[in-house]
Write a protein that holds these residues in place. Structure first.
Motif, PDB file in Angstrom:
ATOM      1  N   MET A 227       0.906  -1.281  -0.086  1.00 27.00           N
ATOM      2  CA  MET A 227       0.115  -0.143   0.193  1.00 27.00           C
ATOM      3  C   MET A 227       0.749   1.044  -0.050  1.00 27.00           C
ATOM      4  O   MET A 227       0.256   2.407  -0.535  1.00 27.00           O
ATOM      5  N   GLU A 228       2.009   1.230   0.634  1.00 23.88           N
ATOM      6  CA  GLU A 228       2.794   2.433   0.873  1.00 23.88           C
ATOM      7  C   GLU A 228       3.713   2.420  -0.342  1.00 23.88           C
ATOM      8  O   GLU A 228       3.917   3.375  -1.062  1.00 23.88           O
ATOM      9  N   ASN A 229       4.570   1.485  -0.260  1.00 28.19           N
ATOM     10  CA  ASN A 229       5.661   1.183  -1.223  1.00 28.19           C
ATOM     11  C   ASN A 229       5.483   1.322  -2.692  1.00 28.19           C
ATOM     12  O   ASN A 229       5.733   2.150  -3.540  1.00 28.19           O
ATOM     13  N   GLN A 230       4.213   0.825  -3.116  1.00 31.51           N
ATOM     14  CA  GLN A 230       3.516   0.698  -4.455  1.00 31.51           C
ATOM     15  C   GLN A 230       2.452   1.897  -4.615  1.00 31.51           C
ATOM     16  O   GLN A 230       1.907   1.964  -5.695  1.00 31.51           O
ATOM     17  N   ASP A 231       2.145   2.819  -3.880  1.00 29.99           N
ATOM     18  CA  ASP A 231       1.239   3.866  -3.915  1.00 29.99           C
ATOM     19  C   ASP A 231       0.047   3.266  -4.120  1.00 29.99           C
ATOM     20  O   ASP A 231      -0.659   3.895  -5.213  1.00 29.99           O
ATOM     21  N   ASP A 232      -0.535   2.424  -3.434  1.00 29.50           N
ATOM     22  CA  ASP A 232      -1.703   1.615  -3.707  1.00 29.50           C
ATOM     23  C   ASP A 232      -2.770   1.673  -2.830  1.00 29.50           C
ATOM     24  O   ASP A 232      -3.696   0.773  -2.349  1.00 29.50           O
ATOM     25  N   SER A 233      -2.572   2.835  -1.869  1.00 29.15           N
ATOM     26  CA  SER A 233      -3.647   2.966  -0.860  1.00 29.15           C
ATOM     27  C   SER A 233      -5.031   2.992  -1.166  1.00 29.15           C
ATOM     28  O   SER A 233      -5.933   2.641  -0.325  1.00 29.15           O
TER      29      SER A 233
ATOM     30  N   PHE B  77       2.405  -0.470   9.570  1.00 28.72           N
ATOM     31  CA  PHE B  77       0.909  -0.302   9.464  1.00 28.72           C
ATOM     32  C   PHE B  77       0.441   1.063   9.149  1.00 28.72           C
ATOM     33  O   PHE B  77      -0.292   1.613   8.318  1.00 28.72           O
ATOM     34  N   ASN B  78       0.760   1.736  10.239  1.00 28.26           N
ATOM     35  CA  ASN B  78       0.526   3.281  10.225  1.00 28.26           C
ATOM     36  C   ASN B  78       0.923   4.078   8.806  1.00 28.26           C
ATOM     37  O   ASN B  78       0.269   4.969   8.471  1.00 28.26           O
ATOM     38  N   ASP B  79       2.158   3.887   8.570  1.00 27.44           N
ATOM     39  CA  ASP B  79       2.985   4.380   7.614  1.00 27.44           C
ATOM     40  C   ASP B  79       2.172   3.862   6.205  1.00 27.44           C
ATOM     41  O   ASP B  79       1.852   4.681   5.274  1.00 27.44           O
ATOM     42  N   ALA B  80       1.625   2.639   6.083  1.00 24.38           N
ATOM     43  CA  ALA B  80       0.840   2.080   4.979  1.00 24.38           C
ATOM     44  C   ALA B  80      -0.514   2.930   4.847  1.00 24.38           C
ATOM     45  O   ALA B  80      -0.764   3.455   3.784  1.00 24.38           O
ATOM     46  N   VAL B  81      -1.208   2.984   5.875  1.00 22.21           N
ATOM     47  CA  VAL B  81      -2.394   3.685   5.808  1.00 22.21           C
ATOM     48  C   VAL B  81      -2.505   5.180   5.976  1.00 22.21           C
ATOM     49  O   VAL B  81      -3.760   5.980   5.667  1.00 22.21           O
TER      50      VAL B  81
END
Length: 224
Positions: free
Chosen positions: A1-7, A177-181
């Motif tokens: 979600m974070e690294n691939q900008d897929d949030s 998790f927090n970075d991803a969301v």
């Protein structure tokens, strides 16, 4: 979600049934500290006469043994959408309510300030904030400070949510998790809280997540 900008993408949780032939799994395991398993291609696994490769995971699930498989080893799957569409209606802790209100106030103040300078294109406004263009009444600089408060309020909200709803998750996973969301920021902080809690429950109550997946029918991938 974070690294691939897929949030903003839809995610799914899968339960996978494998058919693995004895002897077609590597002896021992690869250590991702020295050989990144994600770099293995299907052709490499097949050329080695294998269907699966065990490896020590040092990224997604640090310290666990994971399995890389060729697609033909997967015979059936069960899956659910994540986060679920469930609406959580129980009372929120005071710390979360206060953090949500902090986001609301920071958002409102920022939008009012932005509206006052809406006639100035964002690029020019940014240059004014950085001191590269005249900013006579310091309005652009005030927006810069309000933006900092806005992002800090979202950071504080995520921290409070992690403390309340991920108490049994390691500090490393909680941070990731927090970075991803973080990409879920919404004008309505309550929408963010709902989505956060539904996804956090997968980490806090994994047995329940497995049970939820298990209620769905198996989908065969090999015609069996």
């Amino acid at each position: 979600m974070e690294n691939q900008d897929d949030s903003t993408k839809q995610f799914y949780l899968y339960r996978v049934a494998l058919r693995l032939t004895p002897g077609r799994i590597n002896t021992g395991y690869r250590d991702e500290n020295h050989a990144v398993a994600s770099d293995i291609s299907v052709a490499e696994i097949s050329d080695a006469g294998l269907d699966a490769v065990r490896y020590l995971n040092v990224h997604e699930a640090m310290g666990t043994l994971s399995l890389a498989v060729v697609p033909s080893a997967i015979v059936a799957v069960q899956c659910i959408r994540i986060p679920t569409s469930e609406v959580i209606i129980d009372d929120q802790p005071a710390s979360v309510r206060a953090a949500v209100e902090g986001v609301r106030n920071a958002t409102r103040k920022l939008r009012i300030a932005e509206e006052a300078l809406s006639s100035i294109e964002p690029r020019v406004r940014r240059m004014m904030t950085l001191g590269m263009r005249p900013d006579p009444d310091s309005a652009a600089k005030r927006i810069g400070k309000l933006e900092q408060k806005y992002y800090r309020s979202w950071h504080d909200l995520r921290q409070h949510l992690a403390s309340e709803y991920l108490p049994n998750v390691s500090a490393v996973i909680r941070r990731d998790f927090n970075d991803a969301v973080a990409g879920w920021r919404d004008e309505n902080a309550e929408v963010f809280v709902q989505r956060y809690r539904r996804l956090a429950s997968l980490l806090e109550r994994p047995s329940q997540a497995i049970a939820d997946v298990s209620t769905h029918a198996w989908r065969s991938l090999d015609g069996a």
